[in-house]
Motif scaffolding. Structure first.
Motif, mmCIF file in Angstrom:
data_model
loop_
_atom_site.group_PDB
_atom_site.id
_atom_site.type_symbol
_atom_site.label_atom_id
_atom_site.label_comp_id
_atom_site.label_asym_id
_atom_site.label_seq_id
_atom_site.Cartn_x
_atom_site.Cartn_y
_atom_site.Cartn_z
ATOM 1 N N UNK A 239 -7.787 46.405 -0.048
ATOM 2 C CA UNK A 239 -7.720 45.492 -1.023
ATOM 3 C C UNK A 239 -6.730 46.085 -2.041
ATOM 4 N N UNK A 240 -6.769 47.233 -2.491
ATOM 5 C CA UNK A 240 -5.913 48.146 -3.310
ATOM 6 C C UNK A 240 -5.930 49.413 -3.090
ATOM 7 N N UNK A 241 -4.833 50.165 -3.102
ATOM 8 C CA UNK A 241 -4.353 51.589 -2.958
ATOM 9 C C UNK A 241 -3.635 52.072 -3.973
ATOM 10 N N UNK A 242 -3.990 53.187 -4.563
ATOM 11 C CA UNK A 242 -3.281 53.849 -5.600
ATOM 12 C C UNK A 242 -2.867 55.268 -4.746
ATOM 13 N N UNK A 243 -1.475 55.458 -5.004
ATOM 14 C CA UNK A 243 -0.642 56.597 -4.529
ATOM 15 C C UNK A 243 -1.001 57.642 -5.639
ATOM 16 N N UNK A 244 -1.318 58.732 -5.506
ATOM 17 C CA UNK A 244 -1.558 59.913 -6.522
ATOM 18 C C UNK A 244 0.001 60.483 -6.889
ATOM 19 N N UNK A 245 0.808 60.409 -5.658
ATOM 20 C CA UNK A 245 2.163 60.926 -5.711
ATOM 21 C C UNK A 245 3.094 59.604 -6.027
ATOM 22 N N UNK A 246 3.611 59.614 -7.234
ATOM 23 C CA UNK A 246 4.656 58.559 -7.686
ATOM 24 C C UNK A 246 3.723 57.635 -8.459
ATOM 25 N N UNK A 247 2.405 57.347 -8.265
ATOM 26 C CA UNK A 247 1.834 56.520 -9.112
ATOM 27 C C UNK A 247 1.575 55.143 -8.932
ATOM 28 N N UNK A 248 2.344 54.666 -7.765
ATOM 29 C CA UNK A 248 2.082 53.274 -7.424
ATOM 30 C C UNK A 248 0.864 52.694 -6.892
ATOM 31 N N UNK A 249 0.742 51.317 -7.193
ATOM 32 C CA UNK A 249 -0.458 50.805 -6.674
ATOM 33 C C UNK A 249 -0.204 49.613 -5.828
ATOM 34 N N UNK A 250 -0.818 49.570 -4.657
ATOM 35 C CA UNK A 250 -0.627 48.214 -3.710
ATOM 36 C C UNK A 250 -1.538 47.432 -3.931
ATOM 37 N N UNK A 251 -1.490 46.179 -3.855
ATOM 38 C CA UNK A 251 -2.551 45.209 -3.651
ATOM 39 C C UNK A 251 -2.494 44.256 -2.746
ATOM 40 N N UNK A 252 -3.491 44.101 -1.949
ATOM 41 C CA UNK A 252 -3.331 42.709 -0.949
ATOM 42 C C UNK A 252 -2.922 41.534 -1.878
ATOM 43 N N UNK A 253 -2.169 40.682 -0.926
ATOM 44 C CA UNK A 253 -1.811 39.441 -1.575
ATOM 45 C C UNK A 253 -2.788 38.594 -2.157
ATOM 46 N N UNK A 254 -3.795 38.608 -1.443
ATOM 47 C CA UNK A 254 -4.870 37.639 -2.011
ATOM 48 C C UNK A 254 -5.753 37.878 -3.329
ATOM 49 N N UNK A 255 -5.469 39.190 -3.732
ATOM 50 C CA UNK A 255 -6.152 39.675 -5.044
ATOM 51 C C UNK A 255 -5.001 40.203 -6.109
ATOM 52 N N UNK A 256 -3.831 40.008 -5.820
ATOM 53 C CA UNK A 256 -2.669 40.282 -6.868
ATOM 54 C C UNK A 256 -3.125 39.215 -8.036
ATOM 55 N N UNK A 257 -2.723 40.070 -9.146
ATOM 56 C CA UNK A 257 -2.847 39.283 -10.333
ATOM 57 C C UNK A 257 -4.350 39.147 -10.743
ATOM 58 N N UNK A 258 -5.396 39.624 -9.963
ATOM 59 C CA UNK A 258 -6.837 39.275 -10.175
ATOM 60 C C UNK A 258 -7.715 40.631 -10.429
ATOM 61 N N UNK A 259 -7.025 41.772 -9.313
ATOM 62 C CA UNK A 259 -7.837 43.015 -9.282
ATOM 63 C C UNK A 259 -6.831 43.994 -9.974
ATOM 64 N N UNK A 260 -7.440 44.797 -10.542
ATOM 65 C CA UNK A 260 -6.727 46.174 -10.922
ATOM 66 C C UNK A 260 -7.630 47.370 -10.734
ATOM 67 N N UNK A 261 -6.815 48.506 -10.990
ATOM 68 C CA UNK A 261 -7.547 49.720 -10.648
ATOM 69 C C UNK A 261 -7.442 50.472 -11.946
ATOM 70 N N UNK A 262 -8.480 51.372 -12.460
ATOM 71 C CA UNK A 262 -8.586 52.037 -13.584
ATOM 72 C C UNK A 262 -9.357 53.585 -13.142
ATOM 73 N N UNK A 263 -9.015 54.608 -13.797
ATOM 74 C CA UNK A 263 -9.795 56.064 -13.625
ATOM 75 C C UNK A 263 -10.346 56.524 -14.913
ATOM 76 N N UNK A 264 -11.455 57.090 -14.773
ATOM 77 C CA UNK A 264 -11.798 57.873 -15.873
ATOM 78 C C UNK A 264 -12.062 59.285 -15.348
ATOM 79 N N UNK A 265 -10.806 59.825 -15.560
ATOM 80 C CA UNK A 265 -11.052 61.198 -15.279
ATOM 81 C C UNK A 265 -12.391 62.286 -15.691
ATOM 82 N N UNK A 266 -12.593 62.241 -16.926
ATOM 83 C CA UNK A 266 -13.867 62.731 -17.516
ATOM 84 C C UNK A 266 -15.082 62.640 -16.703
ATOM 85 N N UNK A 267 -15.099 61.377 -16.026
ATOM 86 C CA UNK A 267 -16.132 61.211 -15.308
ATOM 87 C C UNK A 267 -16.055 61.475 -13.882
ATOM 88 N N UNK A 268 -14.959 61.418 -13.491
ATOM 89 C CA UNK A 268 -14.359 61.763 -12.083
ATOM 90 C C UNK A 268 -14.511 60.153 -11.291
#
Length: 127
Positions: free
Chosen positions: A48-77
């Motif tokens: 569905x979506x994959x985030x690359x820790x090196x480079x910081x890019x995020x891939x999304x499946x075509x079916x979810x582009x524009x509708x899904x996003x990823x975020x992080x809360x490092x304090x909560x791991x």
């Protein structure tokens, strides 16, 4: 012990939104690429979506582009998958996953590139 736990799934009407959580323990999630996948019975696990820790890019499946996003809360791991404008075809069990190595580049959002998986959370989009 490395562990991933997904939560936040449920039943939602078409057009609705959900936020899935992937809480990590036993390691620092911020150091790792993250993958979100979903699976329905009889089909292979789909990226569905994959985030690359090196480079910081995020891939999304075509079916979810524009509708899904990823975020992080490092304090909560914890990493989140924000799902908006949900459709019945988004129904499935959603999994988060990380590779065995830290700081990887994810050129493709495929299950074979990920080694540790959570138990999954069910998302059902239906009226």
């Amino acid at each position: 012990q490395l562990q991933l736990v997904e939560s936040g799934g449920g039943l939602v009407q078409p057009g609705g939104s959900l936020r899935l959580s992937c809480a990590a323990s036993g390691f620092t999630l911020d150091y790792y690429s993250i993958g979100w996948f979903r699976q329905v019975p009889g089909k292979e696990r789909e990226g569905v979506s994959c985030f690359s820790r090196s480079g910081g890019s995020t891939l999304f499946a075509d079916s979810v582009k524009g509708r899904f996003t990823i975020s992080r809360d490092n304090a909560k791991n914890t990493v989140y998958l924000h799902m908006n404008s949900l459709k019945p075809e988004d129904t499935g069990v959603y999994y988060c996953a990380v590779p065995a190595a830290a700081f990887t580049v994810q050129n493709m959002c495929v299950a074979d590139e990920f080694d540790y998986w959570g138990q999954g959370t069910q998302v059902t989009v239906s009226s």
